[in-house]
Write a protein that holds these residues in place. Structure first.
Motif, PDB file in Angstrom:
ATOM      1  N   PRO A  27      -6.039  13.354  12.833  1.00 28.30           N
ATOM      2  CA  PRO A  27      -6.153  12.464  13.992  1.00 28.30           C
ATOM      3  C   PRO A  27      -4.817  11.828  14.351  1.00 28.30           C
ATOM      4  CG  PRO A  27      -7.251  11.506  12.078  1.00 28.30           C
ATOM      5  CD  PRO A  27      -6.845  12.888  11.693  1.00 28.30           C
ATOM      6  N   ARG A  50      -8.266  15.100  16.266  1.00 29.08           N
ATOM      7  CA  ARG A  50      -9.150  13.992  16.628  1.00 29.08           C
ATOM      8  C   ARG A  50      -9.744  13.436  15.349  1.00 29.08           C
ATOM      9  NH1 ARG A  50     -11.376  17.956  19.393  1.00 29.08           N
ATOM     10  NH2 ARG A  50     -13.195  17.971  18.031  1.00 29.08           N
ATOM     11  N   LEU A  86      -5.976   8.203  -0.443  1.00 35.68           N
ATOM     12  CA  LEU A  86      -7.405   8.041  -0.710  1.00 35.68           C
ATOM     13  C   LEU A  86      -8.185   9.317  -0.473  1.00 35.68           C
ATOM     14  CD1 LEU A  86      -7.930   4.476   0.794  1.00 35.68           C
ATOM     15  CD2 LEU A  86      -7.620   5.138  -1.600  1.00 35.68           C
ATOM     16  N   HIS A 114       0.818  -1.219   0.000  1.00 41.60           N
ATOM     17  CA  HIS A 114       0.000   0.000   0.000  1.00 41.60           C
ATOM     18  C   HIS A 114       0.851   1.268   0.000  1.00 41.60           C
ATOM     19  CE1 HIS A 114      -4.061  -1.812   0.863  1.00 41.60           C
ATOM     20  NE2 HIS A 114      -3.264  -2.840   1.068  1.00 41.60           N
ATOM     21  N   ILE A 115       2.109   1.142   0.370  1.00 43.33           N
ATOM     22  CA  ILE A 115       2.950   2.340   0.508  1.00 43.33           C
ATOM     23  C   ILE A 115       4.016   2.334  -0.606  1.00 43.33           C
ATOM     24  CG2 ILE A 115       2.442   2.375   2.981  1.00 43.33           C
ATOM     25  CD1 ILE A 115       5.275   1.426   3.548  1.00 43.33           C
TER      26      ILE A 115
HETATM   27  C1  GDG Z   1      -2.035   3.872   3.341  1.00 44.15           C
HETATM   28  C2  GDG Z   1      -1.050   4.574   2.380  1.00 44.15           C
HETATM   29  C3  GDG Z   1      -2.790   4.469   0.590  1.00 44.15           C
HETATM   30  C4  GDG Z   1      -8.427  10.302   7.940  1.00 44.15           C
HETATM   31  N1  GDG Z   1      -8.793  11.047   9.001  1.00 44.15           N
HETATM   32  C5  GDG Z   1      -9.993  10.572   9.402  1.00 44.15           C
HETATM   33  C6  GDG Z   1     -10.349   9.506   8.559  1.00 44.15           C
HETATM   34  N2  GDG Z   1      -9.377   9.366   7.674  1.00 44.15           N
HETATM   35  C7  GDG Z   1      -9.410   8.397   6.570  1.00 44.15           C
HETATM   36  C8  GDG Z   1      -9.426   9.097   5.221  1.00 44.15           C
HETATM   37  C9  GDG Z   1      -8.921   7.972   4.316  1.00 44.15           C
HETATM   38  C10 GDG Z   1      -7.964   7.209   5.232  1.00 44.15           C
HETATM   39  O1  GDG Z   1      -8.261   7.590   6.583  1.00 44.15           O
HETATM   40  C11 GDG Z   1      -6.517   7.592   4.960  1.00 44.15           C
HETATM   41  O2  GDG Z   1      -6.129   6.983   3.781  1.00 44.15           O
HETATM   42  P1  GDG Z   1      -4.854   7.496   2.960  1.00 44.15           P
HETATM   43  O3  GDG Z   1      -4.839   6.785   1.668  1.00 44.15           O
HETATM   44  O4  GDG Z   1      -4.971   8.971   2.800  1.00 44.15           O
HETATM   45  O5  GDG Z   1      -3.580   7.228   3.870  1.00 44.15           O
HETATM   46  P2  GDG Z   1      -2.925   6.076   4.817  1.00 44.15           P
HETATM   47  O6  GDG Z   1      -3.711   5.893   6.067  1.00 44.15           O
HETATM   48  O7  GDG Z   1      -1.519   6.518   5.021  1.00 44.15           O
HETATM   49  O8  GDG Z   1      -2.976   4.720   3.981  1.00 44.15           O
HETATM   50  C12 GDG Z   1      -1.825   5.376   1.342  1.00 44.15           C
HETATM   51  C13 GDG Z   1      -3.654   3.684   1.566  1.00 44.15           C
HETATM   52  O9  GDG Z   1      -2.840   2.973   2.519  1.00 44.15           O
HETATM   53  C14 GDG Z   1      -4.506   2.650   0.838  1.00 44.15           C
HETATM   54  O10 GDG Z   1      -3.734   1.791   0.065  1.00 44.15           O
HETATM   55  O11 GDG Z   1      -3.635   5.270  -0.216  1.00 44.15           O
HETATM   56  O12 GDG Z   1      -0.912   5.952   0.419  1.00 44.15           O
HETATM   57  O13 GDG Z   1      -0.168   5.415   3.115  1.00 44.15           O
HETATM   58  O14 GDG Z   1      -9.958   7.113   3.956  1.00 44.15           O
HETATM   59  O15 GDG Z   1     -10.720   9.569   4.943  1.00 44.15           O
HETATM   60  N3  GDG Z   1     -11.508   8.825   8.680  1.00 44.15           N
HETATM   61  C15 GDG Z   1     -12.348   9.196   9.672  1.00 44.15           C
HETATM   62  N4  GDG Z   1     -12.052  10.222  10.523  1.00 44.15           N
HETATM   63  C16 GDG Z   1     -10.906  10.938  10.432  1.00 44.15           C
HETATM   64  O16 GDG Z   1     -10.677  11.887  11.203  1.00 44.15           O
HETATM   65  N5  GDG Z   1     -13.515   8.551   9.815  1.00 44.15           N
END
Ligand code: GDG
Length: 469
Positions: A292, A332, A360, A155-156
């Protein structure tokens, strides 16, 4: 095909709460079809872990939890996975923490888990392993004589070869990866880096079909950009509500786990430059940053929190007035439906990581917009999502001037241009949602030719899929 067996560091909840986002939704259908199984770490650690998987039955699929002792878990998860692999794979070799006990714990967890999985899988099950915490798993399963198809999705990001070599076990990691039947990465950038790593480390040879010949067998490589449930997120944004509506100013929004890879201090530096260079916007816009907490036990995460709070306080002190706060910062997690609505209410989405597998949030922001009056996405050139989303305003997050210009452009963009850019992005996403992602990966995994028997027998002297008694 037998069952689909997903393996990841964390399993979904036993009661289905928190399924709304991400992987679970993507994989639910594939899992439900043939009585699938999801194997993942138990939410709590224990001094007396069960020697086998602990099973729970959900109506849609089964869950098998593996338990670990607290110290082993810390060394494997907070240590090797998140104090070495995470920073190294995100190009932050200055932050890596190398400890021999971390490496030992990392291998030990995959070794134990492989034994538990091997006790459970049937010969025709297909195993799909997720992410950097479990890279050695195929190697450990093969060593036990497991001949099942095994795919891996990272994923990274995959960094360049020289950065990868900062990990003391880089040769092992490359060799462990090469034992999967299919390796999926997020972007063409990652694929190019992976091919280079295999070439230099294992004398891998690129074949005409894009696969690599390594140690007498063919490893299938593919680029599978992950996505979201586009339609579902759009509905959340249309139908949801927020507890307290935000002030009615044009808003910039950022939503990121508080992680140094997400470029939050750089984002604030860009915003400060914007306010300093374009005073007419002071009092007229606001930045809502939701960040958060995550991995609080790792020092680098405490540091980034302090830096962000200092910078947000600095901007508010410098430009804020009695009736205007330039930066609203929330440390948060908010409910997912509230996030969706806030995205829709924001004129600009700021997604400016320094390095990111995909991101995402970029896709969620686009999915949440009102198509008749959409906001503008500002997207870092270093997010994996930038390969698929050229209609966003692409920026260099290290350059505050570039970020400031993009912010001004986004706020002044005429409606017709906003609609055109959004329509192109949304159409693409609607055709490349998370179901498309999982289906493409599984299709490719199922098409992998049967495994080379010589290679298996080298380890176990038995037929693939037949367990040692
Ligand atoms: C890894 C990779 C790759 C965030 N704050 C809150 C919240 N979120 C949700 C977002 C999004 C998810 O968390 C974060 O996803 P990302 O893709 O931006 O980042 P990573 O957590 O680093 O994920 C990344 C992913 O895996 C998938 O393969 O895209 O590159 O690093 O959905 O909306 N959700 C809630 N409250 C929050 O305050 N409910």
């Amino acid at each position: 095909m037998g069952r689909l067996v997903i393996v990841s560091n964390r399993a979904p909840s036993i009661d289905g709460t928190g399924d709304s986002g991400g992987l679970v939704v993507a994989l639910k259908d594939a899992l439900a079809k043939d009585g699938g199984l999801w194997i993942g770490g138990a939410p709590e650690q224990t001094d007396t872990p069960a020697p086998s998987l602990v099973f729970h039955h959900r109506p849609d699929f089964d869950i098998g939890l593996f338990e670990l002792e607290p110290q082993l878990y810390r060394d494997y998860y907070l240590g090797y996975s998140n104090s070495l692999l995470w920073p190294a794979l995100h190009g932050r070799v200055d932050l890596i923490d190398v400890q021999p006990r971390y490496a030992a714990a990392y291998s030990e967890v995959s070794r134990r888990l492989a034994r538990m999985i091997f006790e459970t899988v049937r010969a025709d099950d297909v195993i799909w392993v997720h992410d950097y915490q479990l890279i050695p798993l195929a190697h450990e399963l093969r060593a036990l004589g497991c001949g099942n198809r095994i795919g891996f999705f990272l994923h990274i990001p995959v960094p360049g070869l020289e950065t990868f070599k900062a990990i003391p076990e880089w040769r092992d990691l490359a060799a462990w990866l090469a034992e999967y039947d299919l390796i999926g990465v997020q972007t063409q950038r990652d694929l190019a880096h992976l091919i280079n790593i295999f070439r230099h480390t294992l004398r891998g040879e690129l074949r005409y079909n894009g696969n690599m010949g390594i140690n007498g067998r063919e490893v299938v490589l593919g680029c599978f950009p992950i996505s979201i449930n586009v339609e579902g997120f759009r509905r959340l944004a249309e139908e949801g509500s927020v507890g307290t509506p935000p002030p009615p100013l044009p808003r910039l929004i950022g939503v990121d786990r508080l992680d140094y890879s997400k470029g939050l201090p750089q984002r604030l530096a860009g915003y400060e430059t914007f306010l300093s260079q374009y005073p007419r916007f002071r009092g007229q816009v606001s930045l809502l940053q939701i960040a958060p907490p995550t991995r609080d036990d790792v020092e680098a995460y405490r540091d980034i929190r302090e830096e962000l709070e200092l910078r947000a306080g600095h901007i508010n002190g410098l430009y804020g007035t009695v009736d205007w706060t330039p930066v609203q910062y929330i440390h948060r997690a908010l409910p997912r439906d509230e996030l969706a609505v806030l995205f829709r209410l924001s004129r600009v989405g700021l997604v400016t990581p320094l390095f990111d597998g995909m991101n995402l949030v970029a896709k969620e922001y686009v999915a949440a917009q009102d198509e008749t009056d959409p906001g503008v996405l500002i997207l870092s050139q270093f997010a994996g999502a930038a390969e698929e989303m050229p209609q966003a305003l692409i920026v260099n997050p290290h350059d505050p001037q570039d970020m400031a210009e993009a912010t001004r452009t986004a706020l002044e963009m005429p409606l017709a241009e906003r609609i055109a850019r959004h329509a192109a992005l949304y159409d693409y996403l609607a055709n490349h949602d998370v179901e498309y992602w999982s289906a493409s990966f599984l299709k490719r995994l199922l098409a992998v030719e049967t495994i080379d028997l010589h290679w298996i027998s080298r380890y176990a002297g038995q037929q693939p899929g037949v367990k040692a008694s």
